[in-house]
Design an enzyme around this catalytic site. Structure first.
Site, PDB file in Angstrom:
ATOM      1  N   HIS A 146      34.482  69.463  79.557  1.00 28.96           N
ATOM      2  CA  HIS A 146      35.793  69.102  78.680  1.00 28.96           C
ATOM      3  C   HIS A 146      36.715  68.210  79.344  1.00 28.96           C
ATOM      4  O   HIS A 146      36.487  67.987  80.411  1.00 28.96           O
ATOM      5  CB  HIS A 146      36.636  70.629  78.695  1.00 28.96           C
ATOM      6  CG  HIS A 146      35.684  71.692  78.327  1.00 28.96           C
ATOM      7  ND1 HIS A 146      35.216  71.790  77.021  1.00 28.96           N
ATOM      8  CD2 HIS A 146      35.548  72.764  79.128  1.00 28.96           C
ATOM      9  CE1 HIS A 146      34.519  73.179  76.942  1.00 28.96           C
ATOM     10  NE2 HIS A 146      34.599  73.708  78.037  1.00 28.96           N
ATOM     11  N   GLU A 191      38.901  76.190  82.041  1.00 28.77           N
ATOM     12  CA  GLU A 191      38.550  77.439  81.780  1.00 28.77           C
ATOM     13  C   GLU A 191      38.077  78.226  83.009  1.00 28.77           C
ATOM     14  O   GLU A 191      37.938  77.456  84.075  1.00 28.77           O
ATOM     15  CB  GLU A 191      37.727  77.561  80.905  1.00 28.77           C
ATOM     16  CG  GLU A 191      36.313  76.725  81.040  1.00 28.77           C
ATOM     17  CD  GLU A 191      35.325  76.615  79.676  1.00 28.77           C
ATOM     18  OE1 GLU A 191      34.188  76.943  80.123  1.00 28.77           O
ATOM     19  OE2 GLU A 191      35.812  76.406  78.674  1.00 28.77           O
ATOM     20  N   HIS A 243      28.715  72.224  82.615  1.00 29.83           N
ATOM     21  CA  HIS A 243      28.380  73.834  82.710  1.00 29.83           C
ATOM     22  C   HIS A 243      27.852  74.166  81.527  1.00 29.83           C
ATOM     23  O   HIS A 243      27.881  73.861  80.480  1.00 29.83           O
ATOM     24  CB  HIS A 243      29.764  74.514  82.925  1.00 29.83           C
ATOM     25  CG  HIS A 243      30.729  74.567  82.001  1.00 29.83           C
ATOM     26  ND1 HIS A 243      31.531  73.422  81.855  1.00 29.83           N
ATOM     27  CD2 HIS A 243      30.992  75.197  81.144  1.00 29.83           C
ATOM     28  CE1 HIS A 243      32.214  73.551  80.969  1.00 29.83           C
ATOM     29  NE2 HIS A 243      32.087  74.687  80.297  1.00 29.83           N
ATOM     30  N   ARG A 290      29.686  67.914  74.565  1.00 27.84           N
ATOM     31  CA  ARG A 290      28.133  68.467  74.876  1.00 27.84           C
ATOM     32  C   ARG A 290      27.322  67.602  75.537  1.00 27.84           C
ATOM     33  O   ARG A 290      27.265  66.404  75.255  1.00 27.84           O
ATOM     34  CB  ARG A 290      27.376  68.979  73.512  1.00 27.84           C
ATOM     35  CG  ARG A 290      28.482  70.228  72.972  1.00 27.84           C
ATOM     36  CD  ARG A 290      27.669  70.613  71.583  1.00 27.84           C
ATOM     37  NE  ARG A 290      28.562  71.749  71.024  1.00 27.84           N
ATOM     38  CZ  ARG A 290      29.611  71.716  70.570  1.00 27.84           C
ATOM     39  NH1 ARG A 290      30.129  70.522  70.175  1.00 27.84           N
ATOM     40  NH2 ARG A 290      30.398  72.699  70.225  1.00 27.84           N
TER      41      ARG A 290
END
Length: 412
Positions: free
Chosen positions: A100, A135, A264, A283
């Site tokens: 991200h 996150e 991740h 991605r």
């Protein structure tokens, strides 16, 4: 205090049992259930349910009264937007390998794609919104993940143990520069390999992993992971990329924070995830979806080392906080052993979402109003509704997670 009704996202990688069991519904579910969303995401906002059973969209409630619902500090920084999204995530199969952007990268990328006229729902859109997406995932069951680049020296050892002739030049590339630049060079080489070259290389790598698993050597878990990914995503460059990442197993209550740029992939297990309320995903592989390699390489952080695992900092009896630098969110765990214990007083100045995942609790506000939450139930606490006491309502073990905004310091 108001009860929440939340949306379940039926992604193909989800579990047919975990979320259904949490919500007290028949098991197995008729289709995979991947995520339970708690918050005000425009794609699936939670609904507030009053005593008469009337439903109101949390998104609309925030728009009508942002100051009362979010508080002055939060609205000054985030406007009418709830900055966090809370999820229960249940992975039966691996998710895509992804990263991200930072706040600056997201703002710049969003502006660039807006100027180019790329529709926000286009499959090749990288930045559907201008915000970052840090996150944190906290395990409810044993939770398996790939996260962050492993120490290059360990990766060199893994590649040499595989002893694949077709990998030898790649191995020596990293051995000659076992640092972030070497990781960038090898990752870039692998992620840009032509499909024909991947189709030739991957079978040799998978055969070598089979040999390692049979020998139960030092790299057993890494090789098992590559074999699982190779079966799920044949011919995918992400299978090779997995060799470069930390393989992590979290026990219940353990958590990892995933900052901007961290590569991740969640592999298997059920956890509570809290993240910034954003859809920005770059991605890397393990997916049939769009992979923008140049943009991915701009965003990826090639720093390396073991991922810090948190167990929650005790800040009061039965209350544990997972600290991160993310201003958008903070996750807390309220946990009582069998036999109960003292209540926890919640006096946070901003909005809060609670979800009970084990046992049951009673919430009592300062004005004497009460709300009972059983397993699977959740509640919205507006900024004006503190303090609230939370106490276990059953003698067995009790577990509740709380989502709040992080440090809602007004932006400069």
């Amino acid at each position: 205090m108001e009860r929440l009704h939340n949306s379940v996202r039926p992604y193909a990688w989800g579990s047919r049992t975990a979320i259904a069991e949490l919500l007290g519904r028949p098991v197995p579910a008729p289709h995979p259930e991947a995520e339970l969303w708690l918050g005000a995401h425009p794609g699936a906002p939670s609904r507030l349910v009053d005593e008469e059973g009337v439903h109101r969209s949390l998104l609309e409630v925030l728009g009508a009264d942002p100051l009362g619902q979010l508080g002055a500090d939060c609205t000054q920084r985030w406007g009418e937007r709830l900055p966090f999204l809370l999820k229960v995530l249940a992975a039966e199969e691996p998710l895509s390998l992804q990263a991200h952007p930072s706040a600056e990268q997201a703002a710049e990328g969003y502006a660039r794609e807006e100027a180019a006229g790329i529709p926000r729902d286009a499959k090749n859109r990288n930045y559907p919104d201008p915000t970052a997406k840090p996150e944190l995932i906290c395990a409810l069951t044993e939770f398996h993940a790939l996260a962050g680049f492993a120490d290059p020296q360990r990766t060199v050892g893994l590649l040499r143990a595989l002893d694949v002739e077709q990998l030898r030049a790649h191995t020596e590339l990293l051995a000659g520069q076992p640092d972030s630049d070497g990781l960038r060079a090898l990752f870039t080489t692998w992620i840009t390999l032509p499909q024909a070259a991947l189709d030739q290389l991957l079978p040799h790598v998978l055969d070598a992993c089979v040999r390692q698993v049979k020998d139960r050597g030092e790299y057993d878990i890494e090789c098992r992971t590559v074999l699982e990914l190779g079966e799920a995503y044949p011919g995918d460059a992400g299978v090779l990329a997995a060799l470069l990442l930390n393989r992590i197993v979290l026990r219940p209550g353990e958590a990892i924070f995933l900052p901007a740029g961290n590569p991740h992939a969640y592999l298997h297990g059920t956890g509570v995830e809290i993240l910034a309320n954003s859809d920005n995903v770059l991605r890397c592989g393990l997916t049939p979806k769009h992979v923008d390699v140049p943009e991915l390489l701009r965003v990826l952080d090639f720093s390396y080392g073991r991922m810090p695992v948190q167990t929650g900092e005790p800040v009061a009896d039965n209350l544990f906080v997972y600290r991160t630098p993310a201003p958008e969110f903070e996750l807390s765990r309220l946990q009582w052993p069998e036999g109960g214990g003292s209540p926890v007083s919640l006096d946070h100045v901003g909005p809060q979402i609670l979800i009970c995942v084990e046992g049951s609790v009673l919430l009592r506000a300062e004005d004497g109003s009460e709300l009972a939450l059983a397993k699977g139930d959740s509640a919205w606490l507006a900024a004006t509704e503190t303090p609230v006491d939370v106490r276990p309502a059953t003698p067995g073990g009790t577990l509740v997670f709380r989502a709040t905004a992080g440090a809602c310091t007004p932006a400069a």
